[in-house]
Design a protein around this motif. Structure first.
Motif: not given
Lengths: 302, 459
Positions: A15, A17, A22, A25-26, A265
């Motif tokens: 991740t 930021r 963001v 993200d993950d 993502v």
């Protein structure tokens, strides 16, 4: 994580930021050893941010970036390494690195991850050969006894320098720039600069080569030459390649594995065949209107 | 030439003339506006009050000179420069390659025999001035220029406080020689080490700075060192400076008129020229050492990393180069040579004070590097000769007093000459006298790289 044995880089829950934004993200994915993995996605999807995290230019906000040299058995020690405070773990010729704990130059120097840039970053006022010599800095630094022996003119440095020139020359032969070795890099045509940047990154003897849009701005012939070069690198040196690319002809032709990002993502992850059929990918690239989906399908060869 | 092009050429010439006249008129107008308050009016003290005197004749003269110079520039100098620039892309004539090949050996040979030429030309007595004021003085600046060239020219880090390391070297020698009685040859390397230590110390806080910010912090550092020297009276004796610093000896034999002095030991007639010659060859050796080390460093990975850092710092990091260490070694190397030069300076003068280490010294050294062409040793040497030799020669122009009157002092025009040189060089060669870069390594042939491609660094 079924194919962990053949993994060279493991990205887990990455991740990033920037203030409230963001960018990534993950994100989790694996890069196969000796394979070509492509990271694709629309503009602003966070691909370059992922690269900057892997190569240490950014400090990831969260997540783990593990890189392996040698014996896959070392993956079993990953959690122990994470729990401990150190950056890396060595066993014989094998080693495990946590890239998120390393500054940028050590990622290249020790973990041996090399990269190129979206907007080419050569040393324009230095010759083509000098560019490749700078890439061998760390090896030559040791050979020159950290400058001391080199200043005194020890023969060991002269030998190492000759070897470095030879290595640079073999790369110049490979990318077809031997005749222009003594010209400034800034004078080369665009396509040649791209190839030179790849060769320069390879002169650092990387285990993983990260290419940020290597085919951007190339014409179809140059783009085909680049494909051949990348396949050569993989086959002859066993270097794993991670590349960001917009040019689908490059991506579909040479990559073994594709990861698709959208808004930071991951939306798809699989072989080129799987990804090109994935409705989420088509939607992300072209919106959801039917005729455009059809057009996109036609473009990627469905 | 065809008729058509002839007409075109004639036409363009005519257009040029009107344009040149208009240009000259504009320049005259500008000069009038600028010099009206500066020259046109003169406030004179008359008893209690001020009397405003107008000097229209002087003002008119200055304006006319400006207009004429501008006319000359647009009509003669500018087309000539343009032709020069066009010619530069052509292949160099054979005399030029021969010159390039033989210039350096010839120049080194010349500086080695220079004192002999001075003695032959001006006699034993008269030659001291020529060896000391011209030879030694210029060589100190050549050496400082070479040292700063590493930081500014190769690594691309703009350093405005270089004189601080010169001061550290000078005070190291002065204090250690006076307090512990150590000799020049022990203190010379020690002063270099101490100066490079301060170089690293300065390097740490400025690692993250670039461009203007780096320049300002280095400028501040130079001032800090000077102000500490001024105020730490117990150690440095403040503004009064340090006097009777031990002079270097010839392997233990002092240069004096005593029975065990240099002249007596070697059976010569005593003359202060002996010491001057000795000092000349020391500084010549030091300057050549600096040049030699720089040439060697450029071929080593550290030198290439400096140049790569100047070209693109991010690319350097992506190639596994530790940019922190690379910058610090550049600062340390540059500071070390300044330290050598500083300790030599203290040994030569026998007296040092903070006056010798003001900002103007840093500016002088930096302008030598910039005028010479960043990264070029020959260019820096030539620039030092012109700048320092030029200011020294001002002292020799006594005949000008006969033209301009007895109270005319040519040395007052030093800064004017300085500025004039700068403007000329920046018009004629914006990247310095020798702006091309020589590659450090080559496969088939060494081709010089044009200045347009070489980066100046981020500061």
């Amino acid at each position: 994580m079924t194919e962990l044995r053949d993994t060279v880089l493991r990205v887990e829950h990455l991740t990033m930021r920037f203030g409230g934004l963001v960018a990534v993200d993950d994100l989790s994915f694996d890069v196969a050893r000796g394979g070509i993995t492509a990271l694709i996605g629309p503009n602003g999807a966070g691909k370059t941010t992922v690269f900057n995290c892997i190569t240490g230019f950014y400090n990831a906000s969260e997540g783990r970036l593990a890189l392996l040299h040698g014996d896959p058995a070392l993956w079993n020690l990953l959690d122990a390494l994470t729990a401990g405070g150190s950056r890396s773990l060595r066993q014989g010729n094998s080693a495990l690195f946590l890239l998120e704990r390393m500054p940028d130059y050590l990622v290249t120097q020790q973990a041996r991850v090399a990269r190129t840039f979206q907007n080419i970053r050569l040393f324009p006022g230095m010759t083509v050969l000098e560019n490749l010599m700078v890439a061998q800095h760390n090896a030559l630094m040791v050979a020159s006894g950290f400058t001391v022996l080199g200043i005194l003119g020890f023969p060991s440095y002269a030998r190492a320098e000759r070897a470095a020139i030879e290595k640079a020359r073999s790369w110049l032969d490979r990318i077809g720039l031997t005749a222009r070795a003594d010209d400034p890099a800034g004078d080369l045509p665009y396509g040649a600069q791209r190839r030179l940047e790849v060769a320069r990154a390879m002169c650092t003897d990387p285990v993983l080569l990260c290419l940020d849009e290597p085919a951007a701005g190339l014409n179809p012939r140059e783009s085909a030459e680049l494909n051949a070069l990348l396949l050569d690198i993989r086959n002859d040196f066993g270097t794993s390649i991670l590349l960001i690319e917009h040019d689908m002809s490059v991506v579909m032709e040479i990559s073994d594995h594709i990861v698709v990002l959208d808004y930071g993502v991951k939306i798809a992850d699989g072989t080129p065949q799987e990804v090109r059929n994935d409705p989420a990918v088509i939607a992300a690239y072209l919106g959801v209107q039917d005729e455009e989906v059809e057009k996109a399908q036609a473009e990627v060869g469905l | 030439m065809s008729k058509k092009s002839e007409i075109a050429a004639a036409q363009s010439e005519r257009v040029d003339l009107t344009r040149a006249l208009r240009d000259a008129g504009l320049a005259a107008l500008l000069a009038f506006a600028l010099f009206l308050p500066l020259i046109g009016f003169w406030a004179r003290n008359v008893g209690e009050g001020l009397l405003l005197v107008t000097r229209w004749d002087a003002l008119a003269l200055v304006v006319l000179i400006v207009a004429a110079a501008r006319l000359f520039y647009t009509l003669v100098a500018q087309p000539w420069l343009k032709r020069q620039r066009a010619r530069r892309t052509e292949i160099a004539p054979p005399w030029r390659t021969a010159l390039a090949k033989w210039f350096i050996p010839f120049a080194i040979g010349f500086v080695v025999v220079y004192p002999l030429i001075a003695i032959a030309g001006a006699g034993m007595r008269g030659s001291i001035k020529w060896v000391d004021n011209f030879g030694i003085q210029i060589l100190i600046y050549v050496m400082l220029g070479f040292g700063l060239n590493i930081v500014v020219g190769l690594a691309g880090l703009l350093d405005l406080g270089y004189v601080a390391f010169y001061a550290v070297g000078a005070y190291s020698y002065a204090l250690l020689a006076k307090t512990f009685g150590l000799t020049f040859w022990i203190l010379l390397p020690l002063a270099g080490v101490l100066a490079s230590f301060w170089g690293v110390l300065l390097g740490f806080p400025v690692l993250r700075l670039r461009g203007d910010y780096l320049a300002i912090v280095t400028l501040a550092f130079g001032e800090i060192i000077r102000i500490v020297i001024v105020n730490w009276v117990d150690l440095t004796n403040g503004y009064a400076g340090i006097t009777s610093i031990p002079r270097p000896t010839f392997f233990g034999i002092p240069f004096n008129a005593d029975d065990n002095g240099f002249a007596a030991v070697f059976g010569l007639e005593f003359t202060p020229l002996h010491r001057t010659l000795f000092l000349y060859y020391i500084i010549l050796g030091l300057a050549l050492l600096t040049a030699w080390v720089t040439v060697r460093l450029r071929r080593l990975p550290v030198g290439r990393a400096w140049e790569a850092l100047r070209e693109d710092e991010i690319a350097c990091r992506s190639l596994g180069i530790n940019t922190t260490n690379t910058k610090l070694t550049a600062f340390a190397m540059g500071a070390m040579f300044a330290g050598f030069a500083g300790s030599f300076f203290a040994a030569r003068q026998g007296f040092i004070s903070p006056e010798s280490f003001t900002f103007i010294e840093s500016a002088t050294i930096l302008s030598i590097v910039v005028l010479g062409g960043m990264g070029s040793q020959v260019g820096v040497a030539i620039a030092a000769i012109v700048m320092i030799g030029g200011t020294e020669i001002m002292r020799e122009l006594d005949f000008l007093k006969e033209i301009f009157g007895a109270d005319f002092d040519p040395t007052k025009y030093r800064m004017l000459l300085f500025g004039f040189c700068m403007v000329l060089i920046m018009v004629w060669r914006p990247r310095g006298l020798i702006a091309t870069r020589r590659p450090s390594v080559f496969l088939k042939e060494r081709k010089t790289i044009s200045a347009d491609l070489v980066k100046e660094g981020h500061g």
